[in-house]
Design an enzyme around this catalytic site. Structure first.
Site, PDB file in Angstrom:
ATOM      1  N   ARG A  97      57.900 -40.968  40.985  1.00 31.65           N
ATOM      2  CA  ARG A  97      56.932 -42.066  41.109  1.00 31.65           C
ATOM      3  C   ARG A  97      57.318 -43.027  42.227  1.00 31.65           C
ATOM      4  O   ARG A  97      56.517 -43.318  43.118  1.00 31.65           O
ATOM      5  CB  ARG A  97      56.819 -42.828  39.789  1.00 31.65           C
ATOM      6  CG  ARG A  97      56.385 -41.921  38.659  1.00 31.65           C
ATOM      7  CD  ARG A  97      55.980 -42.695  37.431  1.00 31.65           C
ATOM      8  NE  ARG A  97      56.035 -41.829  36.252  1.00 31.65           N
ATOM      9  CZ  ARG A  97      55.295 -41.988  35.165  1.00 31.65           C
ATOM     10  NH1 ARG A  97      54.434 -42.972  35.084  1.00 31.65           N
ATOM     11  NH2 ARG A  97      55.413 -41.165  34.141  1.00 31.65           N
ATOM     12  N   GLU A 125      46.608 -33.087  34.996  1.00 33.68           N
ATOM     13  CA  GLU A 125      46.849 -31.670  35.338  1.00 33.68           C
ATOM     14  C   GLU A 125      45.586 -30.824  35.458  1.00 33.68           C
ATOM     15  O   GLU A 125      45.506 -29.930  36.310  1.00 33.68           O
ATOM     16  CB  GLU A 125      47.807 -31.027  34.339  1.00 33.68           C
ATOM     17  CG  GLU A 125      49.244 -31.558  34.414  1.00 33.68           C
ATOM     18  CD  GLU A 125      49.427 -32.939  33.785  1.00 33.68           C
ATOM     19  OE1 GLU A 125      48.552 -33.360  32.988  1.00 33.68           O
ATOM     20  OE2 GLU A 125      50.431 -33.605  34.089  1.00 33.68           O
ATOM     21  N   ASP A 165      57.758 -27.253  33.665  1.00 36.98           N
ATOM     22  CA  ASP A 165      56.660 -27.302  34.644  1.00 36.98           C
ATOM     23  C   ASP A 165      56.988 -27.487  36.135  1.00 36.98           C
ATOM     24  O   ASP A 165      56.878 -26.559  36.931  1.00 36.98           O
ATOM     25  CB  ASP A 165      55.586 -28.321  34.209  1.00 36.98           C
ATOM     26  CG  ASP A 165      56.119 -29.710  33.823  1.00 36.98           C
ATOM     27  OD1 ASP A 165      57.311 -29.960  34.052  1.00 36.98           O
ATOM     28  OD2 ASP A 165      55.342 -30.525  33.312  1.00 36.98           O
ATOM     29  N   GLU A 197      61.838 -39.570  36.762  1.00 41.89           N
ATOM     30  CA  GLU A 197      60.679 -40.474  36.841  1.00 41.89           C
ATOM     31  C   GLU A 197      60.792 -41.408  38.042  1.00 41.89           C
ATOM     32  O   GLU A 197      59.808 -41.657  38.742  1.00 41.89           O
ATOM     33  CB  GLU A 197      60.524 -41.293  35.558  1.00 41.89           C
ATOM     34  CG  GLU A 197      60.242 -40.476  34.304  1.00 41.89           C
ATOM     35  CD  GLU A 197      58.856 -39.843  34.260  1.00 41.89           C
ATOM     36  OE1 GLU A 197      58.036 -40.072  35.173  1.00 41.89           O
ATOM     37  OE2 GLU A 197      58.597 -39.091  33.297  1.00 41.89           O
TER      38      GLU A 197
HETATM   39  C1  DMJ Z   1      53.256 -37.285  35.776  1.00 40.35           C
HETATM   40  O1  DMJ Z   1      54.277 -38.221  35.811  1.00 40.35           O
HETATM   41  C2  DMJ Z   1      53.614 -36.066  36.598  1.00 40.35           C
HETATM   42  O2  DMJ Z   1      52.465 -35.318  36.857  1.00 40.35           O
HETATM   43  C3  DMJ Z   1      54.629 -35.195  35.919  1.00 40.35           C
HETATM   44  O3  DMJ Z   1      54.844 -33.998  36.636  1.00 40.35           O
HETATM   45  C4  DMJ Z   1      54.177 -34.844  34.530  1.00 40.35           C
HETATM   46  N1  DMJ Z   1      53.774 -35.996  33.762  1.00 40.35           N
HETATM   47  C5  DMJ Z   1      52.902 -36.977  34.360  1.00 40.35           C
HETATM   48  C6  DMJ Z   1      51.427 -36.713  34.219  1.00 40.35           C
HETATM   49  O4  DMJ Z   1      51.006 -36.059  33.123  1.00 40.35           O
END
Ligand code: DMJ
Length: 504
Positions: free
Chosen positions: A140, A400, A266, A136
């Site tokens: 971010r 998404e 993912d 995270e």
């Molecule tokens: C975001 O922090 C990013 O897109 C991550 O890859 C998945 N979760 C959240 C959004 O849903």
């Protein structure tokens, strides 16, 4: 490597570089871009412009309320009009500021961008303590700071990114070089293990597999060598060619056989294809791993429902779970992006697959009362693209689905993607906009939903950015020049060979 590690990572880079200082040549980098970052703004129809302006207004509203009630906290709680800190970022603050910076800049919200920049200059404190998620913080904070540096050339963003990147390095000190999931930002040795809930001390595929884009740039800007943890993954045996979600950072072996292109898996796949694109198509190993993984996914996980909807199931030790998470809906865009660069026949095949998955994700929105999609939807016992469990009916402002609309629009120019995006804008306005910001909702299947009182930072970083780009010309953050990290922070494609633009 000779240090007893299983061919590590080119090793955790030294905490402080002792070699001659590097200087990244920003002007040279800017000249190498093929399009101006905010586009050329040729004539366009008034409706597209009006829609774009509406999305800009939503961003201003989300930012203004965060600033008013929660500046310096991580997120805004829009119902109670206060800030939320949470436990993901280990003492770091201002997640919404850092996540919003590049979106404010791209939307030409100049005053608001200056407010955000001022906070980073004056109040963003990296001397903090506490357990943070490596993933995270990387996607971010490091992603947001790097993107803003590349867009603006302002040194403060570069130096904060580098300083923070260094603090993350101890996480890589494991026998395999596969990092731990959690890092204590305040301790020199970074002694912390992974999240308690991740299977017995294992690291999560989507977490350690989602560092490469940012760390390559940190490496290029600092002159420190990059860590290459991909080698370990390339070597370990994969059940049916699939990558399970949990791996031991000690032994380098899989810990469980759960495979998913949604949560936990993912962005590992996303970063393979994007590593190749970011390398100006030179990183052939990443491309091959992506191609092989996608082939295995298609063979084992892609299914068609009785009603003709294509979806990607999850896999638990060989048994399929006919469920698709909202998170998995990014894959329409990813597959389209990869298809662009496949041979003619494969290209058509993958573009069709991408369009079908995106359309299925659209169905998950269209079949709800709010026209927003649930956290997960299923294809079993007569259900098609709807949540069956109460616990999966919520929508937390996730990006998404609109992310896939944006890629599909850019790559096909089929107007339905703009229509679908506009439906989302209207639904957000109707069900998520409250007096002091935007909030997630607890049930997408009721037109009088309860709000969850949380304006996620990725709503500003991703959801609104992708919606805005859907109504922009293609040269705004052109896909020729930029690769979006998994938090939608644009990182530049290496056209000139970054190394050459670094001067001693
Ligand atoms: C975001 O922090 C990013 O897109 C991550 O890859 C998945 N979760 C959240 C959004 O849903």
């Amino acid at each position: 490597g000779g240090d007893g590690r299983a061919e590590p990572a080119t090793g955790a880079a030294p905490a402080r570089d002792t070699r001659a200082p590097f200087r990244f040549d920003y002007e040279r980098f800017r000249r190498s871009l093929r399009h101006p970052v905010r586009g050329r703004r040729p004539g366009e129809d008034p409706e597209t412009r009006a829609r774009r302006m509406k999305i800009k207004e939503m961003m201003k509203f989300a930012w203004d309320n965060y600033k008013l009630y929660a500046l310096g906290k991580n997120e805004l709680r829009p119902l109670t009009k206060n800030g939320h800190i949470g436990n993901m970022f280990g003492g770091l603050r201002g997640a919404t500021v850092v996540d919003a910076l590049d979106t404010l800049y791209i939307m030409e919200l100049e005053e608001e961008f200056q407010e955000a920049k001022k906070w980073v200059e004056k109040s963003f404190d990296l001397n903090v303590n506490g357990e943070a998620s490596l993933f995270e913080v990387n996607i971010r904070y490091v992603g947001g700071l790097l993107a803003t540096y590349y867009l603006t050339g302002e040194e403060v963003f570069k130096s904060k990114a580098l300083e923070l990147g260094e603090k993350l390095l101890p996480a890589f000190n494991t026998p395999t070089g596969i990092p731990r999931g959690v890092i204590n930002l305040g301790r020199q040795d970074g002694m912390s293990w992974s999240w308690g809930w991740a299977s017995a001390g294992s690291s999560i595929l989507a977490e350690f597999g989602t560092l490469h884009l940012e760390f390559l740039h940190l490496s290029e800007l600092s002159g420190n060598p990059v860590m290459n943890i991909r080698k370990v993954l390339n070597r370990v045996e994969k059940p049916q060619g699939l990558y399970p979600n949990f791996l031991s950072p000690v032994t380098g072996n899989w810990v469980q056989h759960h495979v998913s292109i949604g949560g936990l898996g993912d962005s590992f796949y996303e970063y393979l294809i994007k590593s190749w694109l970011m390398s100006d198509k030179k990183d052939a190993e990443a491309k091959k791993m992506y191609d092989d993984a996608l082939e295995a996914i298609e063979k084992h996980l892609v299914k068609k429902s009785a009603g003709g909807l294509t979806y990607i199931a999850e896999w638990r030790g060989g048994v399929l779970d006919h469920k698709m998470g909202h998170l998995a809906c990014f894959s329409g865009g990813m597959i389209a992006l990869g298809a662009e660069h496949a041979g003619e026949e494969r290209k058509r095949h993958y573009m069709d697959l991408a369009a079908e998955i995106t359309s299925t994700c659209h169905e998950s929105y269209a079949r709800s009362d709010t026209k927003l999609g649930p956290e997960a939807f299923r294809f079993d016992a007569g259900t098609e693209a709807m949540a069956t469990r109460l616990s999966e009916r919520y929508y937390i402002l996730r990006p998404e689905v609109v992310e896939s609309y944006m890629y599909m629009w850019r790559l096909t120019h089929d107007p339905k993607y703009r229509q679908w995006g506009w439906e989302v804008v209207k639904a957000l306005e109707k069900h998520c906009r409250v007096e002091a910001g935007f909030s997630g909702i607890r049930d997408v299947y009721t037109t009088t939903p309860t709000h969850d009182n949380m304006q996620q930072s990725f709503f500003l970083a991703e959801t609104l950015k992708y919606l805005y780009l859907l109504f922009c010309e293609d040269d705004v953050l052109s896909l020729d020049d930029w690769v979006f990290n998994t938090e939608a922070h644009p990182l530049p494609v290496n056209h000139t060979n970054f190394k050459a633009s670094v001067q001693q």
